[in-house]
Design a protein around this motif. Structure first.
Motif, PDB file in Angstrom:
ATOM      1  N   UNK A 148      80.166  58.987-110.109  1.00 40.93           N
ATOM      2  CA  UNK A 148      79.051  58.476-110.907  1.00 40.93           C
ATOM      3  C   UNK A 148      78.367  59.622-111.654  1.00 40.93           C
ATOM      4  N   UNK A 149      78.207  60.763-110.994  1.00 42.55           N
ATOM      5  CA  UNK A 149      77.565  61.914-111.648  1.00 42.55           C
ATOM      6  C   UNK A 149      78.415  62.437-112.804  1.00 42.55           C
ATOM      7  N   UNK A 150      79.718  62.589-112.574  1.00 46.18           N
ATOM      8  CA  UNK A 150      80.604  63.084-113.637  1.00 46.18           C
ATOM      9  C   UNK A 150      80.599  62.114-114.812  1.00 46.18           C
ATOM     10  N   UNK A 159      81.729  54.487-124.023  1.00 44.45           N
ATOM     11  CA  UNK A 159      81.280  53.459-123.090  1.00 44.45           C
ATOM     12  C   UNK A 159      82.398  53.034-122.145  1.00 44.45           C
ATOM     13  N   UNK A 160      83.627  52.963-122.655  1.00 41.19           N
ATOM     14  CA  UNK A 160      84.752  52.606-121.784  1.00 41.19           C
ATOM     15  C   UNK A 160      84.986  53.667-120.713  1.00 41.19           C
ATOM     16  N   UNK A 161      84.928  54.923-121.106  1.00 41.38           N
ATOM     17  CA  UNK A 161      85.107  56.006-120.129  1.00 41.38           C
ATOM     18  C   UNK A 161      83.987  55.987-119.092  1.00 41.38           C
ATOM     19  N   UNK A 162      82.761  55.785-119.548  1.00 45.05           N
ATOM     20  CA  UNK A 162      81.623  55.715-118.633  1.00 45.05           C
ATOM     21  C   UNK A 162      81.789  54.545-117.669  1.00 45.05           C
ATOM     22  N   UNK A 202      84.263  55.349-114.901  1.00 46.91           N
ATOM     23  CA  UNK A 202      83.670  56.203-113.868  1.00 46.91           C
ATOM     24  C   UNK A 202      82.759  55.384-112.949  1.00 46.91           C
ATOM     25  N   UNK A 203      81.984  54.459-113.525  1.00 48.92           N
ATOM     26  CA  UNK A 203      81.097  53.631-112.705  1.00 48.92           C
ATOM     27  C   UNK A 203      81.890  52.726-111.774  1.00 48.92           C
ATOM     28  N   UNK A 209      81.012  44.514-115.054  1.00 45.63           N
ATOM     29  CA  UNK A 209      81.333  45.758-115.738  1.00 45.63           C
ATOM     30  C   UNK A 209      82.752  45.702-116.298  1.00 45.63           C
ATOM     31  N   UNK A 210      83.687  45.201-115.493  1.00 48.51           N
ATOM     32  CA  UNK A 210      85.066  45.039-115.978  1.00 48.51           C
ATOM     33  C   UNK A 210      85.120  44.070-117.154  1.00 48.51           C
ATOM     34  N   UNK A 211      84.371  42.995-117.073  1.00 51.09           N
ATOM     35  CA  UNK A 211      84.345  42.007-118.163  1.00 51.09           C
ATOM     36  C   UNK A 211      83.799  42.630-119.442  1.00 51.09           C
ATOM     37  N   UNK A 212      82.737  43.403-119.322  1.00 50.78           N
ATOM     38  CA  UNK A 212      82.185  44.083-120.494  1.00 50.78           C
ATOM     39  C   UNK A 212      83.176  45.076-121.079  1.00 50.78           C
ATOM     40  N   UNK A 213      83.890  45.786-120.210  1.00 48.73           N
ATOM     41  CA  UNK A 213      84.882  46.754-120.682  1.00 48.73           C
ATOM     42  C   UNK A 213      86.026  46.041-121.397  1.00 48.73           C
TER      43      UNK A 213
END
Length: 116
Positions: free
Chosen positions: A24-26, A52-55, A58-59, A100-104
């Motif tokens: 999460x920090x990275x 946003x996809x990379x973030x 990571x989340x 989160x997956x749906x948004x991605x």
């Protein structure tokens, strides 16, 4: 022997939690850097999408590690209270992962349509 198993589970849970926090920090640092750069260059939505996809990846990784740590911490002789807490935490984290997956997926679809 049982006490050694509990100690081992605690250390494994701690290690997996550290992985979750690190992920999460990275992701947050990389996302902030990407967002800062995009603000300087007045990036378009298409240019922001990979950030946003990379973030999001990571989340998702961090949430998955946190769930794994919770499972490890309650594996050895859990009480019903521990199981209830794990169920609530798992439900919340699964809910967050799902959306989160749906948004991605939506972002990926927009990117695919924009590049056509």
């Amino acid at each position: 022997m049982e006490e050694a198993s509990h100690i081992y589970a605690e250390y494994v849970g701690l290690g997996v939690n550290i992985l979750a926090i690190t992920a999460i920090a990275v992701g947050s640092v990389l996302g902030a850097i990407g967002l800062f750069r995009s603000m300087l260059t007045h990036a378009s939505e298409d240019q922001l999408r990979p950030i946003w996809l990379a973030f999001g990846r990571w989340l998702v990784a961090g949430l998955t590690f946190q769930l794994a740590a919770d499972i490890v911490e309650t594996t050895l002789a859990p009480s019903w209270d521990d199981i209830g807490k794990l169920a609530a935490i798992a439900a919340v984290r699964t809910f967050l992962n799902y959306f989160l997956d749906r948004d991605m997926d939506t972002l990926r679809e927009r990117g695919a349509r924009a590049s056509e």
